[in-house]
Scaffold this active site. Structure first.
Site, short mmCIF file in Angstrom:
data_model
loop_
_atom_site.label_atom_id
_atom_site.label_comp_id
_atom_site.label_asym_id
_atom_site.label_seq_id
_atom_site.Cartn_x
_atom_site.Cartn_y
_atom_site.Cartn_z
N HIS A 165 0.75 -1.17 0.09
CA HIS A 165 0.02 -0.08 0.14
C HIS A 165 0.77 1.32 0.02
CE1 HIS A 165 -3.19 2.73 1.05
NE2 HIS A 165 -4.04 1.64 0.89
N GLU A 211 -0.46 1.21 -5.65
CA GLU A 211 -0.36 0.07 -4.76
C GLU A 211 -0.43 -1.41 -5.64
OE1 GLU A 211 -3.99 0.45 -2.51
OE2 GLU A 211 -3.60 2.42 -2.06
O1 TA6 Z 1 -6.01 1.38 -1.31
C1 TA6 Z 1 -7.40 1.96 -1.05
C2 TA6 Z 1 -8.12 1.91 0.12
O2 TA6 Z 1 -8.61 0.43 -0.04
C3 TA6 Z 1 -9.04 2.97 0.26
O3 TA6 Z 1 -10.42 2.35 -0.01
C4 TA6 Z 1 -8.90 3.21 1.74
O4 TA6 Z 1 -9.68 2.57 2.59
C5 TA6 Z 1 -7.48 2.96 1.99
O5 TA6 Z 1 -7.10 1.89 1.27
C6 TA6 Z 1 -7.05 3.15 3.38
O6 TA6 Z 1 -7.52 2.22 4.22
P1 TA6 Z 1 -7.02 2.05 5.71
O7 TA6 Z 1 -7.75 0.98 6.22
O8 TA6 Z 1 -5.63 2.13 5.57
O9 TA6 Z 1 -7.63 3.54 6.09
#
Ligand code: TA6
Length: 297
Positions: free
Chosen positions: A166, A271
């Site tokens: 991520h 990501e």
């Molecule tokens: O990668 C994108 C995502 O899935 C978004 O939908 C948002 O939820 C982000 O990840 C962050 O998620 P988190 O659980 O780290 O707040």
């Protein structure tokens, strides 16, 4: 190369100035600097780094499920984005290589981190009762940063998993940032709740909240440009999906650990992962996938 190990993380530095810092919490890379101390990753100023919650920024490791745990699946009791980014990993060791080039310009250092099912809390093991071993390797070189996850099924029973790195890239100005390499790709749009859409333009600009899961991309490289000049190449290794996310104003406001609030102007998540469907691993089998991020300054 130099490697400093403390009880909550590891920092490595190359003679040519590049550096990387990894927390044992989640094996989270929280800083990667290129030559000249240029920080390549975005880390929220209110990121919680004490192990009590996932790190907001850097490169969280998402395993074994991406996004909210699906109802009708073995991961249904897991937290959002799985447990791996929110548990303490162990530092397995380093391997450095001094190349022949002058002034260490082809030196590199690899840091290995491990997470084994036996190290999980009873609650986490109950939620996802499979025996596994993860080895996450972070390799710093002048060429860039390579992060690879090796997953082994140490049990007899097969399990299914998703994986995603991520990565929060730091950008100067999101309004001057564009993304290439997604041309005519199919994606699911989580903002517009479109299960499938097609990338019509070869270049994606960000001028609002974007949350797209690009699936089975033909090209393995997603490029990030600033003012039309290449800034990052994010290359997938044995992974087929790439998520592009920017929370923009409202979502940034809604995250307690996201600051400064206008920080969405300086970050872009690209990501890489395998998140469309599930990878199945039989007992005793292994799988490996990851990324190379090149800083093109
Ligand atoms: O990668 C994108 C995502 O899935 C978004 O939908 C948002 O939820 C982000 O990840 C962050 O998620 P988190 O659980 O780290 O707040």
């Amino acid at each position: 190369p130099t490697v400093d190990v403390s009880d909550n993380g590891v920092t490595a530095k190359l003679p040519t100035g590049e550096s990387v810092e990894v927390l044992l919490h989640g094996a989270s890379v929280i800083s990667w600097k290129s030559k000249g101390e240029v920080e390549n990753l975005w880390l929220s100023e209110s990121a919680v780094l004490d192990g009590s919650k996932p790190v907001r920024g850097g490169i969280p490791v998402v395993f074994p499920n991406f996004g909210p745990a699906p109802k009708d699946h073995a991961t249904s009791k897991n937290p959002q984005h799985g447990f791996a980014r929110n548990v303490r990993w162990e530092f397995l060791g380093k391997s450095t290589s001094e190349g022949e080039a002058s002034k260490g310009s082809d030196d590199s250092v690899k840091l290995d981190f491990g997470l084994y099912s036996t190290a999980l809390s009873d609650e986490a093991r109950k939620a996802w009762p499979y025996d596994f071993g993860l080895v996450y390797s972070v390799t710093l070189s002048q060429e860039g940063l390579r992060t690879v996850l090796n997953v082994r099924n140490e049990g007899k029973e097969a399990f299914e998993f998703q994986v995603l790195l991520h990565t929060y890239l730091r950008v100067k100005d999101i309004s001057k940032t564009t993304i290439n390499g997604l041309a005519s790709a199919t994606y699911s749009d989580k903002v517009l709740s479109l299960p499938t859409a097609t990338q019509s333009t070869p270049t994606l600009s960000i001028n609002g909240e974007v949350d797209r899961v690009y699936k089975s991309l033909a090209q393995d490289t997603t490029s990030v440009l600033e003012g039309g000049k290449p800034r990052f190449d994010v290359v997938r290794d044995n992974l087929v999906d790439t998520v592009v996310w920017n929370p923009w104003i409202e979502k940034a406001k809604g995250m307690g650990d996201f600051s400064p609030k206008d920080g969405y102007k300086n970050m872009l998540c690209v990501e890489v992962g395998a998140v469309d469907g599930w990878q199945k691993l039989d007992g005793g089998e292994g799988w490996e996938g990851g990324q190379v991020i090149r800083s093109l300054l």
